[in-house]
Scaffold this active site. Sequence first.
Site, mmCIF file in Angstrom:
data_model
loop_
_atom_site.group_PDB
_atom_site.id
_atom_site.type_symbol
_atom_site.label_atom_id
_atom_site.label_comp_id
_atom_site.label_asym_id
_atom_site.label_seq_id
_atom_site.Cartn_x
_atom_site.Cartn_y
_atom_site.Cartn_z
ATOM 1 N N GLY A 65 51.842 85.408 -9.494
ATOM 2 C CA GLY A 65 51.840 86.544 -10.414
ATOM 3 C C GLY A 65 51.058 86.218 -11.669
ATOM 4 O O GLY A 65 50.189 85.335 -11.667
ATOM 5 N N CYS A 113 43.359 88.614 -7.487
ATOM 6 C CA CYS A 113 43.502 87.544 -8.497
ATOM 7 C C CYS A 113 42.214 86.763 -8.683
ATOM 8 O O CYS A 113 41.918 86.308 -9.778
ATOM 9 C CB CYS A 113 44.627 86.605 -8.098
ATOM 10 N N GLU A 170 51.115 80.200 -8.880
ATOM 11 C CA GLU A 170 49.790 80.724 -8.508
ATOM 12 C C GLU A 170 49.542 81.910 -9.430
ATOM 13 O O GLU A 170 50.082 82.990 -9.207
ATOM 14 C CB GLU A 170 49.800 81.163 -7.032
ATOM 15 N N VAL A 217 54.333 86.100 -16.795
ATOM 16 C CA VAL A 217 55.600 85.932 -16.057
ATOM 17 C C VAL A 217 55.720 84.489 -15.547
ATOM 18 O O VAL A 217 56.824 83.947 -15.463
ATOM 19 C CB VAL A 217 55.729 86.993 -14.924
ATOM 20 N N GLY A 218 54.582 83.848 -15.287
ATOM 21 C CA GLY A 218 54.603 82.436 -14.885
ATOM 22 C C GLY A 218 55.327 81.572 -15.920
ATOM 23 O O GLY A 218 56.100 80.667 -15.569
HETATM 24 P P1 NAD Z 1 53.677 89.948 -12.299
HETATM 25 O O1 NAD Z 1 53.647 88.621 -12.914
HETATM 26 O O2 NAD Z 1 53.909 91.133 -13.169
HETATM 27 O O3 NAD Z 1 54.831 90.015 -11.179
HETATM 28 C C1 NAD Z 1 54.957 89.059 -10.151
HETATM 29 C C2 NAD Z 1 56.393 89.002 -9.680
HETATM 30 O O4 NAD Z 1 57.220 88.649 -10.780
HETATM 31 C C3 NAD Z 1 56.934 90.322 -9.133
HETATM 32 O O5 NAD Z 1 57.717 90.052 -7.990
HETATM 33 C C4 NAD Z 1 57.788 90.856 -10.254
HETATM 34 O O6 NAD Z 1 58.901 91.581 -9.797
HETATM 35 C C5 NAD Z 1 58.262 89.593 -10.955
HETATM 36 N N1 NAD Z 1 58.453 89.798 -12.391
HETATM 37 C C6 NAD Z 1 57.791 90.647 -13.208
HETATM 38 N N2 NAD Z 1 58.240 90.538 -14.481
HETATM 39 C C7 NAD Z 1 59.208 89.601 -14.462
HETATM 40 C C8 NAD Z 1 60.062 89.036 -15.467
HETATM 41 N N3 NAD Z 1 59.988 89.431 -16.727
HETATM 42 N N4 NAD Z 1 60.943 88.094 -15.090
HETATM 43 C C9 NAD Z 1 61.013 87.679 -13.818
HETATM 44 N N5 NAD Z 1 60.240 88.180 -12.825
HETATM 45 C C10 NAD Z 1 59.353 89.132 -13.129
HETATM 46 O O7 NAD Z 1 52.323 90.098 -11.468
HETATM 47 P P2 NAD Z 1 51.812 91.324 -10.623
HETATM 48 O O8 NAD Z 1 51.482 92.454 -11.546
HETATM 49 O O9 NAD Z 1 52.720 91.596 -9.475
HETATM 50 O O10 NAD Z 1 50.449 90.707 -10.026
HETATM 51 C C11 NAD Z 1 49.303 90.595 -10.787
HETATM 52 C C12 NAD Z 1 49.097 89.199 -11.332
HETATM 53 O O11 NAD Z 1 49.267 88.233 -10.321
HETATM 54 C C13 NAD Z 1 47.682 88.994 -11.856
HETATM 55 O O12 NAD Z 1 47.729 88.207 -13.017
HETATM 56 C C14 NAD Z 1 47.004 88.228 -10.729
HETATM 57 O O13 NAD Z 1 45.883 87.490 -11.116
HETATM 58 C C15 NAD Z 1 48.123 87.370 -10.251
HETATM 59 N N6 NAD Z 1 47.915 86.949 -8.871
HETATM 60 C C16 NAD Z 1 47.661 85.641 -8.602
HETATM 61 C C17 NAD Z 1 47.404 85.230 -7.293
HETATM 62 C C18 NAD Z 1 47.084 83.793 -6.938
HETATM 63 O O14 NAD Z 1 47.042 83.472 -5.759
HETATM 64 N N7 NAD Z 1 46.859 82.914 -7.891
HETATM 65 C C19 NAD Z 1 47.427 86.179 -6.269
HETATM 66 C C20 NAD Z 1 47.697 87.497 -6.594
HETATM 67 C C21 NAD Z 1 47.951 87.881 -7.883
#
Ligand code: NAD
Length: 456
Positions: A193, A249, A215, A197-198
């Site tokens: 993500g 991503c 990731e 959030v990471g």
């Molecule tokens: P996100 O970080 O908003 O959400 C990812 C996950 O985290 C979801 O399951 C969501 O429910 C959960 N989440 C969201 N907010 C949270 C919180 N406050 N506390 C705990 N969990 C929470 O990301 P997204 O919008 O789903 O995806 C887009 C992002 O992911 C972009 O930054 C993209 O670059 C990245 N991404 C990375 C890869 C990779 O392989 N490196 C692949 C796809 C997407």
Amino acid sequence: MTQKPTNPYLDLLSRHKATARKLKSEPIEGRKKKLKAMRRWVYQNRSLLHQAVFEDLHKPAAELDVTEIYPLLAELRHAIHRVKRWAAPKPVESGLTFLGTYSYVQAEPMGSTLIIAPWNYPLLLTLGPLVSAVAAGDTAVVKPSEMSAATSAIISRMVSELFDPDEICVIEGEVTTTTQLLELPFDHIFFTGSPTVGKIVMTAAAKNLTAVTLELGGKSPTIVDETADVHDAARKVCWAKWTNAGQTCVAPDYLFVHVKKKEQFLECLENELIHRYDDVCDYTHIINDKHEQRLKDLLSDAEQKGAKTFEPLELVGRMSPKLVLEVTDDMRLMQEEIFGPILPVLVYEDLEEVIQYLNHRPKPLALYLFTTSKANQRRVLTETSSGTAVINDAVLHFGHPHLQVGGVNNSGLGKAHGEAGFRAFSHEKSVLRQRRGYTIARLVYPPYNSFKIKLI
Ligand code: NAD
């Protein structure tokens, strides 16, 4: 005194921990059987998967096959054929100092794991890590994204048809659910993500000293230099950027083009876009209104600050591809990950400017360079840092089963795919076997007489 409510997933985790202990002694054949069952399920239910992802993203079936289903099947095939080798003990040299010993590194399952997935490639990025977890012999709680609800539901169905819920289960939910799961002492958390959030995930994991793989995303730059074949670069950038409407991503986030190639490159890119997306059905939707509004806000912020937007073609009912020229650093477009069909184009004269620019920003997940110059390749590869780098192509590396993927610093921690994925979900235990009654270390046990002091 009010008591803190018990975590609703505490019992689930203890059942998973009990299963994880049993799985440690399960033969590798058992893992292969589960991976084969997953593969069979995907083959048999391909049309259901198409429907679900279409409901979430209007993703064309062919694009889903190419970008999610085939890579998932390839990941499964790769693991089925190699898991035995990955899990075998890896002997290490002993040398004279450790004479008489035998040492090796043994991958053991991490135990109970939590997989948190994003919505953009909802199938691949949820089930891909699960392939690694199953290959490594772990249990897994899978938390797909609430934004791609139809795909989450089909994944939940697949998992419940194939696995005992005390081994692998899907928990659907929003932030509250994820927060509750993150409080628990899993043995490993695999998160895909955003960097924002990471950081939340890593902070929560630190409380239990749980290992994490992160990731993440960020702004992946693309460079088209003065020696590049612009037709080739435009064709590849077009596919890498506008597949999934830029919600990738590792998509090129912004582009640097050499001043001498600017006009020619932009012309090729425009022709390429018109040719590729003549049929609107070949182009994905933005996941939801909130994200579409976010993208519009990025664009209007840039336009207010002097950027010029250029739309090579209009796709009715979709957010059309947009090229943005005359961008500056104070624009949100150049500060936040775009994650959509907008491509800012910057012009440069000297590669040094680009290298300086990149080195003053967070390390990206991917970097792409289009060039025919060996010297420029060498400079960019050695003088910049990025999770991954691709020369004369873009995004393609993500589907390479033998090439690990992952970020660095802001773009991630740890690696995924194939053997790297297996290792992320394993603990690599060092084992030293000594013979009974013998140790060369006795030579340096105290008391330290003059002979031992000389030896040391
Ligand atoms: P996100 O970080 O908003 O959400 C990812 C996950 O985290 C979801 O399951 C969501 O429910 C959960 N989440 C969201 N907010 C949270 C919180 N406050 N506390 C705990 N969990 C929470 O990301 P997204 O919008 O789903 O995806 C887009 C992002 O992911 C972009 O930054 C993209 O670059 C990245 N991404 C990375 C890869 C990779 O392989 N490196 C692949 C796809 C997407």
